[in-house]
Each structure stands twice: as structure tokens, then as C-alpha cells.
Scaffold this active site. Structure first.
Site, mmCIF file in Angstrom:
data_model
loop_
_atom_site.group_PDB
_atom_site.id
_atom_site.type_symbol
_atom_site.label_atom_id
_atom_site.label_comp_id
_atom_site.label_asym_id
_atom_site.label_seq_id
_atom_site.Cartn_x
_atom_site.Cartn_y
_atom_site.Cartn_z
ATOM 1 N N ASP A 48 0.848 -1.200 0.000
ATOM 2 C CA ASP A 48 0.000 0.000 0.000
ATOM 3 C C ASP A 48 0.880 1.245 0.000
ATOM 4 O O ASP A 48 1.559 1.535 0.987
ATOM 5 C CB ASP A 48 -0.888 0.009 1.253
ATOM 6 C CG ASP A 48 -1.827 1.207 1.266
ATOM 7 O OD1 ASP A 48 -2.935 1.091 0.706
ATOM 8 O OD2 ASP A 48 -1.450 2.267 1.807
ATOM 9 N N TYR A 73 3.201 9.691 -0.523
ATOM 10 C CA TYR A 73 4.289 9.108 0.263
ATOM 11 C C TYR A 73 5.652 9.291 -0.427
ATOM 12 O O TYR A 73 6.682 9.005 0.161
ATOM 13 C CB TYR A 73 4.067 7.606 0.529
ATOM 14 C CG TYR A 73 2.769 7.235 1.210
ATOM 15 C CD1 TYR A 73 1.951 8.200 1.808
ATOM 16 C CD2 TYR A 73 2.346 5.910 1.273
ATOM 17 C CE1 TYR A 73 0.754 7.846 2.418
ATOM 18 C CE2 TYR A 73 1.159 5.556 1.892
ATOM 19 C CZ TYR A 73 0.366 6.526 2.447
ATOM 20 O OH TYR A 73 -0.823 6.170 3.053
ATOM 21 N N LYS A 123 -2.675 5.932 -4.416
ATOM 22 C CA LYS A 123 -3.786 6.835 -4.085
ATOM 23 C C LYS A 123 -3.631 8.201 -4.748
ATOM 24 O O LYS A 123 -2.507 8.689 -4.920
ATOM 25 C CB LYS A 123 -3.863 7.040 -2.556
ATOM 26 C CG LYS A 123 -3.754 5.746 -1.749
ATOM 27 C CD LYS A 123 -3.995 5.951 -0.258
ATOM 28 C CE LYS A 123 -3.639 4.693 0.518
ATOM 29 N NZ LYS A 123 -2.231 4.573 0.888
ATOM 30 N N HIS A 177 -7.595 9.503 -1.853
ATOM 31 C CA HIS A 177 -6.934 9.445 -0.550
ATOM 32 C C HIS A 177 -7.799 10.060 0.572
ATOM 33 O O HIS A 177 -7.870 9.518 1.667
ATOM 34 C CB HIS A 177 -5.577 10.169 -0.654
ATOM 35 C CG HIS A 177 -4.545 9.692 0.308
ATOM 36 N ND1 HIS A 177 -3.208 9.637 -0.010
ATOM 37 C CD2 HIS A 177 -4.636 9.259 1.580
ATOM 38 C CE1 HIS A 177 -2.528 9.186 1.039
ATOM 39 N NE2 HIS A 177 -3.366 8.954 2.013
HETATM 40 P P1 NDP Z 1 0.875 1.413 11.965
HETATM 41 O O1 NDP Z 1 -0.279 1.322 12.895
HETATM 42 O O2 NDP Z 1 1.038 0.374 10.917
HETATM 43 O O3 NDP Z 1 2.192 1.499 12.870
HETATM 44 C C1 NDP Z 1 3.464 1.643 12.316
HETATM 45 C C2 NDP Z 1 4.443 1.839 13.476
HETATM 46 O O4 NDP Z 1 4.445 0.671 14.305
HETATM 47 C C3 NDP Z 1 5.865 2.075 13.022
HETATM 48 O O5 NDP Z 1 6.450 2.994 13.927
HETATM 49 C C4 NDP Z 1 6.518 0.704 13.160
HETATM 50 O O6 NDP Z 1 7.892 0.828 13.444
HETATM 51 C C5 NDP Z 1 5.779 0.139 14.356
HETATM 52 N N1 NDP Z 1 5.631 -1.328 14.286
HETATM 53 C C6 NDP Z 1 5.177 -2.060 13.258
HETATM 54 N N2 NDP Z 1 5.168 -3.369 13.552
HETATM 55 C C7 NDP Z 1 5.640 -3.477 14.810
HETATM 56 C C8 NDP Z 1 5.882 -4.574 15.672
HETATM 57 N N3 NDP Z 1 5.632 -5.825 15.282
HETATM 58 N N4 NDP Z 1 6.386 -4.320 16.918
HETATM 59 C C9 NDP Z 1 6.631 -3.055 17.321
HETATM 60 N N5 NDP Z 1 6.424 -1.973 16.543
HETATM 61 C C10 NDP Z 1 5.934 -2.176 15.294
HETATM 62 O O7 NDP Z 1 0.833 2.891 11.333
HETATM 63 P P2 NDP Z 1 0.832 3.585 9.904
HETATM 64 O O8 NDP Z 1 0.329 4.956 10.140
HETATM 65 O O9 NDP Z 1 2.105 3.450 9.189
HETATM 66 O O10 NDP Z 1 -0.311 2.804 9.079
HETATM 67 C C11 NDP Z 1 -0.064 1.674 8.254
HETATM 68 C C12 NDP Z 1 -0.279 1.997 6.797
HETATM 69 O O11 NDP Z 1 -1.594 2.506 6.592
HETATM 70 C C13 NDP Z 1 0.613 3.121 6.247
HETATM 71 O O12 NDP Z 1 1.946 2.702 6.031
HETATM 72 C C14 NDP Z 1 -0.131 3.473 4.986
HETATM 73 O O13 NDP Z 1 0.123 2.534 3.971
HETATM 74 C C15 NDP Z 1 -1.577 3.408 5.477
HETATM 75 N N6 NDP Z 1 -2.077 4.734 5.905
HETATM 76 C C16 NDP Z 1 -3.084 5.289 5.156
HETATM 77 C C17 NDP Z 1 -3.605 6.512 5.483
HETATM 78 C C18 NDP Z 1 -4.692 7.077 4.659
HETATM 79 O O14 NDP Z 1 -5.038 8.261 4.847
HETATM 80 N N7 NDP Z 1 -5.265 6.337 3.755
HETATM 81 C C19 NDP Z 1 -3.102 7.289 6.640
HETATM 82 C C20 NDP Z 1 -2.073 6.593 7.389
HETATM 83 C C21 NDP Z 1 -1.602 5.366 7.029
HETATM 84 P P3 NDP Z 1 9.113 0.445 12.416
HETATM 85 O O15 NDP Z 1 8.737 0.840 11.041
HETATM 86 O O16 NDP Z 1 10.233 1.266 12.963
HETATM 87 O O17 NDP Z 1 9.352 -1.029 12.567
#
Ligand code: NDP
Length: 277
Positions: free
Chosen positions: A49, A54, A79, A112
Site C-alpha cells: 500500500d 508518500y 492513491k 486518498h
Molecule cells: P501502523 O499502525 O502500521 O504502525 C506503524 C508503526 O508501528 C511504526 O512505527 C513501526 O515501526 C511500528 N511497528 C510495526 N510493527 C511493529 C511490531 N511488530 N512491533 C513493534 N512496533 C511495530 O501505522 P501507519 O500509520 O504506518 O499505518 C499503516 C499503513 O496505513 C501506512 O503505512 C499506509 O500505507 C496506510 N495509511 C493510510 C492513510 C490514509 O489516509 N489512507 C493514513 C495513514 C496510514 P518500524 O517501522 O520502525 O518497525
């Protein structure tokens, strides 16, 4: 089940199948994106995604190309950004996205944000309908749409979105939207499924995790899967990328699901779609 991996797939209302688990790449730096997506594809992910906003579509496309995995086995979402809303601007923005991705088509193209203050949502949606008819996107959907935005499409559009990607996690369970989606055959896709890490130290989640000898992240992601959500956790850490994919060999009980349901406090991490432009 998806043929290529052990990820279950959901059937969308237009017949396209979407792997229920994918990797989100929001906030993955452009120079790290190819490597991150390659690690995910090696771990078994077949759904990525991204978004024009991004600024890492090139890295996603490069990883898909370098993987050697047949294109049709990888589900790629991108998006339409807010500043490109409107019929012609959306068509132009889509062409730029597929060029950056280096792909002939995307699997899912989303609006988006609805940006209600601009009044161009319906024109943008008509462009997505055109893009799907022309074969540029196998399926089309929206993101951050409220019930009123979906009802506007229900009145005015030729087809309903197949997917609404919304902020959804145990602190924001979105009952009203999920019910609307279920009644209209729209798949619910959860963004920030881990509340960007905020829920990883929650006591209830920790207790459920310890009962199953799993991590907090795995419990939250498993909760999403059992609710029927499509889920796209982000991680740029190879060990977490693998951890977040290891969800198919355990199951939460009804009691676990009920305990997690009680964590809903209606708390957003991200912007409110009513006024985000
Ligand atoms: P998430 O809820 O997926 O959390 C991501 C965070 O959690 C990062 O800091 C990551 O750290 C950490 N993390 C992930 N897995 C673990 C684990 N197993 N243990 C501990 N920490 C963990 O947040 P996002 O906001 O990134 O949402 C996910 C996706 O949703 C985005 O990447 C995007 O594709 C989408 N999105 C869409 C939006 C929209 O408006 N349509 C808005 C926001 C997000 P690290 O990377 O350092 O491992």
C-alpha cells in the site's frame, strides 16, 4: 486462499480478490523503500500500500520488478492526492503514479481523502471509474470517506467503491462505518492498524498476547483479520515485517475479541476527514 502465499484473500464486490494482509509504506523514506518492500516480498507479503503523497512509489515499483515474482501475484495500491482532485487532474495524476511505479496497471486506486470543502469528490470518482474501464486499475475505492461521502456516491456514481481505507484500531473501532460497509458490500481496510505503536503497551493487549504467547502487534493484527478487515501494518524493520506476517497459525477466542472491543474510546491518531484538505 491466495495462490502465491498463505495470505487469505477477500472477494470485492466487482470480483477482484484482495490479500487481507499487506505492507503499508507511509513514512518509509524513498531511499529505503525498495529494500523494505523486497524484505516484505521475501517474507511472503503480496500486497503493498503506497500513495503519491508518500513519495516512494518508485521504490515500490523497483522492488516489484526486482523480485522476479510474476506481476499478477502482487497486489499494488496507490492513491490520488488531494491537490489532484477533479476529473482531468485525477486522470493526469494517475498516469504519473503508474509511470513512477513502472507498472502497466495498479490493482487498487483510491481517492486518498474526500476533501469535502473543495467539492470535487464526485468528479474525482468519475475519473476513477474511467480509469477502471480503461484497464488502468483492476479495482477502485476510496479512503477516509465518511458515511455522508459514501451516501453521496451511492446517489450519484455509476459504481460504489469496493474498498474504504479508514483509520481503524482498537482505540477507534468505527462501528458506524463498518456497518455501512457491511450493508453495501464495501470492504473495510484499516490504516494505522497498530495506532502507530500506541497500543503495543496496552495492558489488555499484553494480557491477551501473553495467553497466546504472541506479541502485542500480532494480537492486534489478528483481531483485525478476525473482524474481516483488510490490514496494512507498516514496518521498515525486517524482523517486525516477518512478525506481522506470522498471523495464520493462531486464533483469538470470543472472549479475547470481546476484551479488545472494550478498548474503543473513539480516539483518532490522524486527521479528521471532515476538515482535512
Ligand atoms: P501502523 O499502525 O502500521 O504502525 C506503524 C508503526 O508501528 C511504526 O512505527 C513501526 O515501526 C511500528 N511497528 C510495526 N510493527 C511493529 C511490531 N511488530 N512491533 C513493534 N512496533 C511495530 O501505522 P501507519 O500509520 O504506518 O499505518 C499503516 C499503513 O496505513 C501506512 O503505512 C499506509 O500505507 C496506510 N495509511 C493510510 C492513510 C490514509 O489516509 N489512507 C493514513 C495513514 C496510514 P518500524 O517501522 O520502525 O518497525
Amino acid at each position: 486462499m491466495n495462490q502465491a502465499t498463505s495470505t487469505p484473500a477477500l472477494m470485492l464486490h466487482d470480483g477482484v480478490e484482495i490479500p487481507q494482509l499487506g505492507l503499508g509504506v507511509f513514512q518509509v523514506p524513498p531511499e529505503k523503500t525498495q529494500e523494505t518492500v523486497e524484505r516484505a516480498l521475501e517474507a511472503g507479503y503480496r500486497h503493498i500500500d503506497t500513495a503519491a503523497a508518500y513519495r516512494n512509489e518508485r521504490g515500490v515499483g523497483a522492488a516489484v520488478a526486482a523480485s522476479g515474482i510474476p506481476r499478477e501475484q502482487i497486489f499494488v495500491t496507490t492513491k490520488l492526492w488531494n491537490t489532484s482532485q477533479g476529473y482531468e487532474p485525477a486522470l493526469g495524476a494517475f498516469e504519473k503514479s503508474v509511470a513512477r511505479l513502472g507498472l502497466d496497471y495498479v490493482d487498487l486506486y483510491l481517492i486518498h481523502w474526500p476533501v469535502p470543502s473543495e467539492g470535487r469528490t464526485l468528479d474525482s470518482w468519475r475519473a476513477l471509474e474511467r480509469i477502471q474501464l480503461d484497464g488502468g486499475a483492476r479495482t477502485i475505492g476510496v479512503s477516509n470517506f465518511r458515511v455522508e461521502d459514501l451516501e453521496m456516491l451511492e446517489r450519484e456514481a455509476e459504481v460504489l467503491p469496493t474498498v474504504n481505507q479508514i483509520e481503524l484500531h482498537p482505540h477507534l473501532q468505527q462501528a458506524e462505518l463498518r456497518e455501512w460497509h457491511a450493508e453495501h458490500g464495501v470492504a473495510t481496510e484499516a490504516w494505522s492498524p497498530l495506532a502507530q505503536g500506541e497500543l503495543l503497551y496496552n495492558a489488555t493487549i499484553a494480557a491477551v498476547a501473553s495467553r497466546h504467547d504472541r506479541s502485542a502487534a500480532q494480537v492486534i493484527l489478528r483481531w483485525h483479520l478476525q473482524l474481516g478487515n483488510v490490514v496494512i501494518p507498516k514496518s521498515a524493520t525486517p524482523s517486525r515485517i516477518r512478525e506481522n506476517f506470522a498471523l495464520f497459525d493462531f486464533e483469538l477466542t470470543e472472549d479475547d475479541m470481546t476484551e479488545i472491543a472494550a478498548l474503543d474510546v473513539g480516539k483518532r491518531i490522524g486527521p479528521d476527514p471532515a476538515d482535512f484538505a
